[in-house]
Scaffold this motif. Structure first.
Motif, PDB file in Angstrom:
ATOM      1  N   CYS A 279       0.832  -1.205   0.000  1.00 38.78           N
ATOM      2  CA  CYS A 279       0.000   0.000   0.000  1.00 38.78           C
ATOM      3  C   CYS A 279       0.868   1.258   0.000  1.00 38.78           C
ATOM      4  O   CYS A 279       0.569   2.231  -0.714  1.00 38.78           O
ATOM      5  CB  CYS A 279      -0.943  -0.002   1.206  1.00 38.78           C
ATOM      6  SG  CYS A 279      -2.304  -1.179   1.068  1.00 38.78           S
ATOM      7  N   GLU A 280       1.938   1.241   0.780  1.00 40.82           N
ATOM      8  CA  GLU A 280       2.845   2.392   0.788  1.00 40.82           C
ATOM      9  C   GLU A 280       3.493   2.569  -0.581  1.00 40.82           C
ATOM     10  O   GLU A 280       3.596   3.686  -1.096  1.00 40.82           O
ATOM     11  CB  GLU A 280       3.911   2.206   1.855  1.00 40.82           C
ATOM     12  CG  GLU A 280       3.403   2.352   3.280  1.00 40.82           C
ATOM     13  CD  GLU A 280       4.543   2.434   4.276  1.00 40.82           C
ATOM     14  OE1 GLU A 280       5.066   3.539   4.485  1.00 40.82           O
ATOM     15  OE2 GLU A 280       4.906   1.377   4.830  1.00 40.82           O
ATOM     16  N   GLU A 281       3.940   1.469  -1.182  1.00 42.43           N
ATOM     17  CA  GLU A 281       4.604   1.529  -2.489  1.00 42.43           C
ATOM     18  C   GLU A 281       3.660   2.055  -3.568  1.00 42.43           C
ATOM     19  O   GLU A 281       4.062   2.843  -4.433  1.00 42.43           O
ATOM     20  CB  GLU A 281       5.099   0.141  -2.859  1.00 42.43           C
ATOM     21  CG  GLU A 281       5.770   0.051  -4.218  1.00 42.43           C
ATOM     22  CD  GLU A 281       6.124  -1.380  -4.586  1.00 42.43           C
ATOM     23  OE1 GLU A 281       6.001  -1.729  -5.778  1.00 42.43           O
ATOM     24  OE2 GLU A 281       6.517  -2.151  -3.675  1.00 42.43           O
ATOM     25  N   ARG A 282       2.383   1.627  -3.515  1.00 33.13           N
ATOM     26  CA  ARG A 282       1.407   2.013  -4.541  1.00 33.13           C
ATOM     27  C   ARG A 282       0.693   3.325  -4.206  1.00 33.13           C
ATOM     28  O   ARG A 282      -0.070   3.833  -5.029  1.00 33.13           O
ATOM     29  CB  ARG A 282       0.370   0.903  -4.707  1.00 33.13           C
ATOM     30  CG  ARG A 282       0.929  -0.475  -5.073  1.00 33.13           C
ATOM     31  CD  ARG A 282       1.083  -0.647  -6.562  1.00 33.13           C
ATOM     32  NE  ARG A 282       1.473  -2.019  -6.907  1.00 33.13           N
ATOM     33  CZ  ARG A 282       0.639  -2.952  -7.373  1.00 33.13           C
ATOM     34  NH1 ARG A 282      -0.641  -2.667  -7.542  1.00 33.13           N
ATOM     35  NH2 ARG A 282       1.092  -4.160  -7.682  1.00 33.13           N
ATOM     36  N   GLY A 283       0.877   3.849  -2.979  1.00 32.10           N
ATOM     37  CA  GLY A 283       0.150   5.047  -2.564  1.00 32.10           C
ATOM     38  C   GLY A 283      -1.331   4.788  -2.368  1.00 32.10           C
ATOM     39  O   GLY A 283      -2.173   5.676  -2.573  1.00 32.10           O
ATOM     40  N   ALA A 284      -1.673   3.565  -1.966  1.00 27.89           N
ATOM     41  CA  ALA A 284      -3.067   3.160  -1.790  1.00 27.89           C
ATOM     42  C   ALA A 284      -3.449   3.186  -0.309  1.00 27.89           C
ATOM     43  O   ALA A 284      -2.602   3.083   0.576  1.00 27.89           O
ATOM     44  CB  ALA A 284      -3.280   1.750  -2.341  1.00 27.89           C
ATOM     45  N   ALA A 285      -4.729   3.321  -0.046  1.00 26.58           N
ATOM     46  CA  ALA A 285      -5.240   3.316   1.327  1.00 26.58           C
ATOM     47  C   ALA A 285      -5.293   1.888   1.857  1.00 26.58           C
ATOM     48  O   ALA A 285      -5.313   0.914   1.082  1.00 26.58           O
ATOM     49  CB  ALA A 285      -6.627   3.946   1.364  1.00 26.58           C
ATOM     50  N   LEU A 286      -5.336   1.755   3.184  1.00 29.92           N
ATOM     51  CA  LEU A 286      -5.401   0.440   3.826  1.00 29.92           C
ATOM     52  C   LEU A 286      -6.442   0.438   4.930  1.00 29.92           C
ATOM     53  O   LEU A 286      -6.419   1.293   5.814  1.00 29.92           O
ATOM     54  CB  LEU A 286      -4.042   0.057   4.409  1.00 29.92           C
ATOM     55  CG  LEU A 286      -4.003  -1.230   5.254  1.00 29.92           C
ATOM     56  CD1 LEU A 286      -4.333  -2.449   4.394  1.00 29.92           C
ATOM     57  CD2 LEU A 286      -2.638  -1.405   5.916  1.00 29.92           C
ATOM     58  N   VAL A 287      -7.343  -0.529   4.861  1.00 32.94           N
ATOM     59  CA  VAL A 287      -8.306  -0.817   5.922  1.00 32.94           C
ATOM     60  C   VAL A 287      -7.947  -2.187   6.471  1.00 32.94           C
ATOM     61  O   VAL A 287      -7.940  -3.169   5.719  1.00 32.94           O
ATOM     62  CB  VAL A 287      -9.754  -0.817   5.381  1.00 32.94           C
ATOM     63  CG1 VAL A 287     -10.726  -1.309   6.456  1.00 32.94           C
ATOM     64  CG2 VAL A 287     -10.156   0.565   4.890  1.00 32.94           C
ATOM     65  N   SER A 288      -7.624  -2.280   7.752  1.00 32.19           N
ATOM     66  CA  SER A 288      -7.181  -3.561   8.304  1.00 32.19           C
ATOM     67  C   SER A 288      -7.912  -3.907   9.593  1.00 32.19           C
ATOM     68  O   SER A 288      -8.106  -3.065  10.462  1.00 32.19           O
ATOM     69  CB  SER A 288      -5.667  -3.527   8.582  1.00 32.19           C
ATOM     70  OG  SER A 288      -5.248  -4.757   9.147  1.00 32.19           O
ATOM     71  N   GLY A 289      -8.280  -5.187   9.681  1.00 30.88           N
ATOM     72  CA  GLY A 289      -8.845  -5.717  10.911  1.00 30.88           C
ATOM     73  C   GLY A 289      -8.042  -6.901  11.408  1.00 30.88           C
ATOM     74  O   GLY A 289      -8.524  -7.679  12.234  1.00 30.88           O
ATOM     75  N   THR A 290      -6.801  -7.041  10.912  1.00 31.64           N
ATOM     76  CA  THR A 290      -5.948  -8.144  11.341  1.00 31.64           C
ATOM     77  C   THR A 290      -5.559  -7.971  12.808  1.00 31.64           C
ATOM     78  O   THR A 290      -5.050  -6.912  13.195  1.00 31.64           O
ATOM     79  CB  THR A 290      -4.681  -8.224  10.469  1.00 31.64           C
ATOM     80  OG1 THR A 290      -5.083  -8.552   9.138  1.00 31.64           O
ATOM     81  CG2 THR A 290      -3.721  -9.275  10.981  1.00 31.64           C
ATOM     82  N   THR A 291      -5.791  -8.991  13.605  1.00 25.52           N
ATOM     83  CA  THR A 291      -5.518  -8.917  15.045  1.00 25.52           C
ATOM     84  C   THR A 291      -4.205  -9.623  15.373  1.00 25.52           C
ATOM     85  O   THR A 291      -3.641 -10.333  14.549  1.00 25.52           O
ATOM     86  CB  THR A 291      -6.662  -9.561  15.841  1.00 25.52           C
ATOM     87  OG1 THR A 291      -6.834 -10.931  15.418  1.00 25.52           O
ATOM     88  CG2 THR A 291      -7.966  -8.806  15.618  1.00 25.52           C
ATOM     89  N   GLY A 292      -3.737  -9.396  16.602  1.00 27.25           N
ATOM     90  CA  GLY A 292      -2.521 -10.053  17.060  1.00 27.25           C
ATOM     91  C   GLY A 292      -1.245  -9.422  16.549  1.00 27.25           C
ATOM     92  O   GLY A 292      -0.191 -10.069  16.544  1.00 27.25           O
ATOM     93  N   LEU A 293      -1.306  -8.156  16.111  1.00 30.60           N
ATOM     94  CA  LEU A 293      -0.113  -7.485  15.596  1.00 30.60           C
ATOM     95  C   LEU A 293       0.901  -7.263  16.715  1.00 30.60           C
ATOM     96  O   LEU A 293       0.546  -6.965  17.853  1.00 30.60           O
ATOM     97  CB  LEU A 293      -0.483  -6.137  14.975  1.00 30.60           C
ATOM     98  CG  LEU A 293      -1.429  -6.167  13.764  1.00 30.60           C
ATOM     99  CD1 LEU A 293      -1.692  -4.743  13.275  1.00 30.60           C
ATOM    100  CD2 LEU A 293      -0.861  -7.032  12.644  1.00 30.60           C
TER     101      LEU A 293
END
Length: 240
Positions: free
Chosen positions: A85-99
């Motif tokens: 997402c950073e490389e492409r300049g795209a937005a990110l929506v995340s619900g991944t747990t346990g980070l």
């Protein structure tokens, strides 16, 4: 705010999971979104399913252009989608747990370059509840604050991530929440926040009866986040 093509191009990361499958199914009901790619850990049995190109996680860098990624995967796969997402300049929506702490730090650092949202719960109702809890706590200094959450018998963590997020909202308003957890039957998710003082009590409740609400909330967030400037957003920031 920059203009984006219509419909907004979405990448689903963690497409083989329960949330990923719900996202793929429900995205098809919307005219403002189009899924350009679905990514899962394993090599796909079919390359194109219902018009959507499928990729293995090892092929992530080869996915077609997208405006926003929706990530419900595992901590092991999170670094790759954040970097893409950073490389492409795209937005990110995340619900991944346990980070891990280092991943949360990377998430915060990335928010200076892209718009992103991480949430423990994508229910729009819970987003409103969070705001109400903070306002009530700020308006009721000195009142007791108790949060009771109920989930199905297979849920391991307690208190739930949503209960802790509601507690953080209460703390933001100046309260000191206490927690209780119940595990019974097939309860999807119930959260009860109570403010109590001598002679009176305020009760705020949210009950989820269908898990599709979480996928719908993530799609709602993706549609509103894609054209936002860089920043670390909350779901409640994207309600309107």
């Amino acid at each position: 705010m920059s203009e984006l093509p219509n419909p907004i191009r979405v990448l689903i990361h963690g497409a083989s999971g329960r949330m990923g499958q719900a996202l793929l199914r429900l995205a098809g009901e919307r005219d403002d979104l189009v899924v350009t790619a679905a990514v899962a850990r394993a090599q796909p049995a079919q390359r194109v399913i219902d018009g959507v190109a499928h990729f293995a996680a090892s092929e992530l860098t080869g996915v077609p252009a997208f405006d926003v990624a929706i990530d419900f995967s595992l901590p092991q796969g999170f670094d790759g989608i954040l970097a893409l997402c950073e490389e492409r300049g795209a937005a990110l929506v995340s619900g991944t747990t346990g980070l891990e702490a280092v991943q949360r730090e990377a998430l915060q650092a990335a928010s200076t370059r892209i718009p992103l949202l991480w949430a423990a719960n994508f229910s729009l109702g819970v987003a409103v509840l969070s705001e109400l809890v903070e306002r009530a706590a700020a308006a009721l200094p000195g009142w007791d604050c108790d949060i009771v959450e109920s989930h199905h018998v297979h849920k391991q963590d307690a208190p739930s991530g949503t209960a802790l997020a509601l507690g953080a909202s209460a703390e933001q308003g100046g309260a000191h929440p206490r927690y209780a957890s119940l595990r019974a039957g097939d309860i999807v998710g119930e959260h009860f926040v109570q403010f109590t003082t001598l002679g009176e009590r305020i009760e705020l409740n949210h009950r989820a009866t269908n898990r599709d609400i979480f996928a719908r909330g993530a799609l709602h967030a993706a549609a509103r986040l894609a054209a936002r400037p860089p920043g670390h957003y909350r779901l409640r920031d994207l309600l309107a």
